[in-house]
Scaffold this motif. Structure first.
Motif, PDB file in Angstrom:
ATOM      1  N   SER A 110      -5.308   1.337  11.915  1.00 42.66           N
ATOM      2  CA  SER A 110      -6.320   2.052  12.706  1.00 42.66           C
ATOM      3  C   SER A 110      -5.825   3.435  13.117  1.00 42.66           C
ATOM      4  O   SER A 110      -6.613   4.378  13.212  1.00 42.66           O
ATOM      5  CB  SER A 110      -6.747   1.232  13.918  1.00 42.66           C
ATOM      6  OG  SER A 110      -5.643   0.949  14.731  1.00 42.66           O
ATOM      7  N   ILE A 111      -4.524   3.582  13.332  1.00 47.50           N
ATOM      8  CA  ILE A 111      -3.973   4.902  13.657  1.00 47.50           C
ATOM      9  C   ILE A 111      -4.122   5.834  12.455  1.00 47.50           C
ATOM     10  O   ILE A 111      -4.509   7.002  12.609  1.00 47.50           O
ATOM     11  CB  ILE A 111      -2.498   4.791  14.109  1.00 47.50           C
ATOM     12  CG1 ILE A 111      -2.418   4.106  15.474  1.00 47.50           C
ATOM     13  CG2 ILE A 111      -1.832   6.169  14.153  1.00 47.50           C
ATOM     14  CD1 ILE A 111      -1.015   3.742  15.913  1.00 47.50           C
ATOM     15  N   ASN A 156      -2.337   8.505  23.280  1.00 49.48           N
ATOM     16  CA  ASN A 156      -3.311   8.236  24.341  1.00 49.48           C
ATOM     17  C   ASN A 156      -4.505   7.439  23.824  1.00 49.48           C
ATOM     18  O   ASN A 156      -5.014   6.564  24.531  1.00 49.48           O
ATOM     19  CB  ASN A 156      -3.786   9.541  24.981  1.00 49.48           C
ATOM     20  CG  ASN A 156      -2.699  10.212  25.789  1.00 49.48           C
ATOM     21  OD1 ASN A 156      -1.745   9.570  26.226  1.00 49.48           O
ATOM     22  ND2 ASN A 156      -2.829  11.518  25.984  1.00 49.48           N
ATOM     23  N   GLU A 157      -4.951   7.741  22.626  1.00 49.37           N
ATOM     24  CA  GLU A 157      -6.087   7.029  22.031  1.00 49.37           C
ATOM     25  C   GLU A 157      -5.804   5.530  21.921  1.00 49.37           C
ATOM     26  O   GLU A 157      -6.699   4.710  22.055  1.00 49.37           O
ATOM     27  CB  GLU A 157      -6.393   7.617  20.645  1.00 49.37           C
ATOM     28  CG  GLU A 157      -7.543   6.976  19.922  1.00 49.37           C
ATOM     29  CD  GLU A 157      -8.905   7.288  20.521  1.00 49.37           C
ATOM     30  OE1 GLU A 157      -9.831   6.496  20.260  1.00 49.37           O
ATOM     31  OE2 GLU A 157      -9.050   8.297  21.251  1.00 49.37           O
ATOM     32  N   TYR A 158      -4.551   5.179  21.676  1.00 52.44           N
ATOM     33  CA  TYR A 158      -4.173   3.772  21.480  1.00 52.44           C
ATOM     34  C   TYR A 158      -3.380   3.195  22.654  1.00 52.44           C
ATOM     35  O   TYR A 158      -2.783   2.132  22.521  1.00 52.44           O
ATOM     36  CB  TYR A 158      -3.408   3.612  20.162  1.00 52.44           C
ATOM     37  CG  TYR A 158      -4.343   3.815  18.993  1.00 52.44           C
ATOM     38  CD1 TYR A 158      -5.088   2.765  18.510  1.00 52.44           C
ATOM     39  CD2 TYR A 158      -4.524   5.079  18.442  1.00 52.44           C
ATOM     40  CE1 TYR A 158      -5.983   2.946  17.477  1.00 52.44           C
ATOM     41  CE2 TYR A 158      -5.415   5.273  17.410  1.00 52.44           C
ATOM     42  CZ  TYR A 158      -6.153   4.204  16.938  1.00 52.44           C
ATOM     43  OH  TYR A 158      -7.050   4.398  15.924  1.00 52.44           O
ATOM     44  N   PHE A 167       5.448   4.005  14.026  1.00 50.30           N
ATOM     45  CA  PHE A 167       4.853   4.757  12.921  1.00 50.30           C
ATOM     46  C   PHE A 167       5.920   5.112  11.884  1.00 50.30           C
ATOM     47  O   PHE A 167       5.721   4.937  10.687  1.00 50.30           O
ATOM     48  CB  PHE A 167       4.189   6.037  13.458  1.00 50.30           C
ATOM     49  CG  PHE A 167       3.265   6.689  12.477  1.00 50.30           C
ATOM     50  CD1 PHE A 167       1.907   6.400  12.492  1.00 50.30           C
ATOM     51  CD2 PHE A 167       3.732   7.605  11.554  1.00 50.30           C
ATOM     52  CE1 PHE A 167       1.043   7.003  11.596  1.00 50.30           C
ATOM     53  CE2 PHE A 167       2.876   8.212  10.654  1.00 50.30           C
ATOM     54  CZ  PHE A 167       1.525   7.915  10.673  1.00 50.30           C
ATOM     55  N   GLU A 168       7.050   5.592  12.352  1.00 50.51           N
ATOM     56  CA  GLU A 168       8.113   5.988  11.424  1.00 50.51           C
ATOM     57  C   GLU A 168       8.698   4.783  10.695  1.00 50.51           C
ATOM     58  O   GLU A 168       9.027   4.874   9.510  1.00 50.51           O
ATOM     59  CB  GLU A 168       9.210   6.767  12.148  1.00 50.51           C
ATOM     60  CG  GLU A 168      10.143   7.449  11.182  1.00 50.51           C
ATOM     61  CD  GLU A 168      10.912   8.592  11.797  1.00 50.51           C
ATOM     62  OE1 GLU A 168      11.933   8.960  11.200  1.00 50.51           O
ATOM     63  OE2 GLU A 168      10.508   9.119  12.853  1.00 50.51           O
ATOM     64  N   LYS A 169       8.830   3.655  11.365  1.00 50.91           N
ATOM     65  CA  LYS A 169       9.315   2.438  10.698  1.00 50.91           C
ATOM     66  C   LYS A 169       8.370   2.027   9.578  1.00 50.91           C
ATOM     67  O   LYS A 169       8.791   1.614   8.507  1.00 50.91           O
ATOM     68  CB  LYS A 169       9.448   1.278  11.690  1.00 50.91           C
ATOM     69  CG  LYS A 169      10.674   1.357  12.538  1.00 50.91           C
ATOM     70  CD  LYS A 169      11.891   1.114  11.699  1.00 50.91           C
ATOM     71  CE  LYS A 169      13.120   1.029  12.552  1.00 50.91           C
ATOM     72  NZ  LYS A 169      14.325   1.011  11.774  1.00 50.91           N
ATOM     73  N   GLN A 203       0.836  -1.189   0.000  1.00 50.27           N
ATOM     74  CA  GLN A 203       0.000   0.000   0.000  1.00 50.27           C
ATOM     75  C   GLN A 203       0.874   1.243   0.000  1.00 50.27           C
ATOM     76  O   GLN A 203       1.346   1.669   1.044  1.00 50.27           O
ATOM     77  CB  GLN A 203      -0.923   0.002   1.226  1.00 50.27           C
ATOM     78  CG  GLN A 203      -1.874  -1.165   1.273  1.00 50.27           C
ATOM     79  CD  GLN A 203      -2.906  -1.102   0.172  1.00 50.27           C
ATOM     80  OE1 GLN A 203      -3.328  -0.026  -0.241  1.00 50.27           O
ATOM     81  NE2 GLN A 203      -3.304  -2.250  -0.334  1.00 50.27           N
ATOM     82  N   VAL A 204       1.106   1.814  -1.168  1.00 57.81           N
ATOM     83  CA  VAL A 204       1.987   2.971  -1.285  1.00 57.81           C
ATOM     84  C   VAL A 204       1.423   4.160  -0.533  1.00 57.81           C
ATOM     85  O   VAL A 204       2.151   4.888   0.119  1.00 57.81           O
ATOM     86  CB  VAL A 204       2.222   3.327  -2.777  1.00 57.81           C
ATOM     87  CG1 VAL A 204       3.040   4.599  -2.922  1.00 57.81           C
ATOM     88  CG2 VAL A 204       2.915   2.178  -3.477  1.00 57.81           C
ATOM     89  N   VAL A 205       0.108   4.352  -0.585  1.00 62.93           N
ATOM     90  CA  VAL A 205      -0.483   5.514   0.071  1.00 62.93           C
ATOM     91  C   VAL A 205      -0.307   5.477   1.577  1.00 62.93           C
ATOM     92  O   VAL A 205      -0.420   6.499   2.232  1.00 62.93           O
ATOM     93  CB  VAL A 205      -1.986   5.684  -0.265  1.00 62.93           C
ATOM     94  CG1 VAL A 205      -2.171   6.010  -1.721  1.00 62.93           C
ATOM     95  CG2 VAL A 205      -2.776   4.455   0.121  1.00 62.93           C
ATOM     96  N   GLU A 206      -0.030   4.312   2.139  1.00 65.82           N
ATOM     97  CA  GLU A 206       0.192   4.216   3.564  1.00 65.82           C
ATOM     98  C   GLU A 206       1.640   4.496   3.941  1.00 65.82           C
ATOM     99  O   GLU A 206       1.983   4.518   5.104  1.00 65.82           O
ATOM    100  CB  GLU A 206      -0.188   2.817   4.072  1.00 65.82           C
ATOM    101  CG  GLU A 206      -1.668   2.545   4.018  1.00 65.82           C
ATOM    102  CD  GLU A 206      -1.991   1.170   4.530  1.00 65.82           C
ATOM    103  OE1 GLU A 206      -1.091   0.445   4.958  1.00 65.82           O
ATOM    104  OE2 GLU A 206      -3.181   0.809   4.496  1.00 65.82           O
TER     105      GLU A 206
END
Length: 188
Positions: free
Chosen positions: A89-90, A109-111, A122-124, A35-38
Motif C-alpha cells: 500500500s505504501i 504520517n499517511e500510515y 521499506f529499505e529491508k 515481485q522484482v519490480v517491487e
C-alpha cells in the motif's frame, strides 16, 4: 525493464547444483514468485545481468556469474524479511502521489508510522530508502516525458513532483549523469 526498454514480464532462473551440494540449499527445489519490480536493488541486479550477459566476452561471463550469485543472495535475504505489512500500500501511495511534492515524512504520517520505522522496513523490503525509491520513480517518469513530449523542462519538473526547476535539474543530473536538456537532445 528488459534491456531493450520493453516491460519485463517475468524472469525464470535456472541453476544446477551437484548432488552433494543440494542438501545445503533448502531453496534449491523451491518455486516461488518474487515481485522484482517491487524491489529496486533486485531489479537493478537483473538488469545488469541481462546487459552483461549480452556482451558475450570471457570477462562478461565471470561478471554474469557474480551478478547471478548476488541475485540469489538478495532473493534469500528477501525470503527472510518478514516485516512487509504495509509495503504494497505504501508503494501504491507513492506511485499515486509522486506528482505531488510529497516527502518521506508525508508517507510516514499517511500510515501512522515513525519515519525511522518506515525507512527501516521499506529499505529491508525494497533494498533502497523511500526517498531513493521516490526520486528514482520521478526521474524515470521525467525521462519518459523528456523522450515523448514537448513539455518544457520546467513543466516536466512540475509534473513529476518538483516545485523547484533548478533542484529537479540537479537531481536529474546526479542520477543520470546528464542534464535534462542534454538527455532530451540525445534521445531525439
Amino acid at each position: 525493464m528488459a534491456a531493450n526498454g520493453a516491460k519485463l514480464e517475468y524472469v525464470v532462473i535456472y541453476f544446477h547444483l551437484s548432488d552433494g551440494e543440494q542438501p545445503k540449499f533448502p531453496l534449491f527445489n523451491s518455486h516461488f514468485p518474487l515481485q522484482v519490480v517491487e524491489h529496486m536493488k533486485l531489479m537493478n541486479l537483473v538488469q545488469q545481468l541481462i546487459e552483461t550477459n549480452q556482451k558475450g566476452s570471457h570477462l562478461s561471463f565471470l561478471q554474469s556469474k557474480v551478478l547471478f550469485l548476488n541475485i540469489l543472495e538478495e532473493i534469500i535475504l528477501l525470503m527472510k524479511v518478514k516485516d512487509y505489512q504495509n509495503i504494497a500500500s505504501i508503494l501504491t501511495y507513492i506511485q499515486e502521489n509522486f506528482t505531488k511534492n510529497i516527502t518521506v515524512n508525508d508517507i510516514a504520517n499517511e500510515y501512522n508510522l515513525d519515519r525511522r520505522k518506515l525507512c527501516y522496513v521499506f529499505e529491508k523490503r525494497m533494498g533502497v530508502s523511500p526517498l531513493v525509491y521516490l526520486t528514482d520513480l520521478r526521474i524515470q517518469k521525467s525521462k519518459m516525458l523528456l523522450r515523448s513530449s514537448d513539455f518544457s523542462i520546467k513543466e516536466i519538473a512540475d509534473r513529476v513532483g518538483y516545485t523547484d526547476y533548478f533542484y529537479f535539474s540537479r537531481v536529474f543530473k546526479k542520477v543520470t549523469g546528464l542534464s535534462p536538456s542534454i538527455f532530451r537532445k540525445q534521445m531525439n
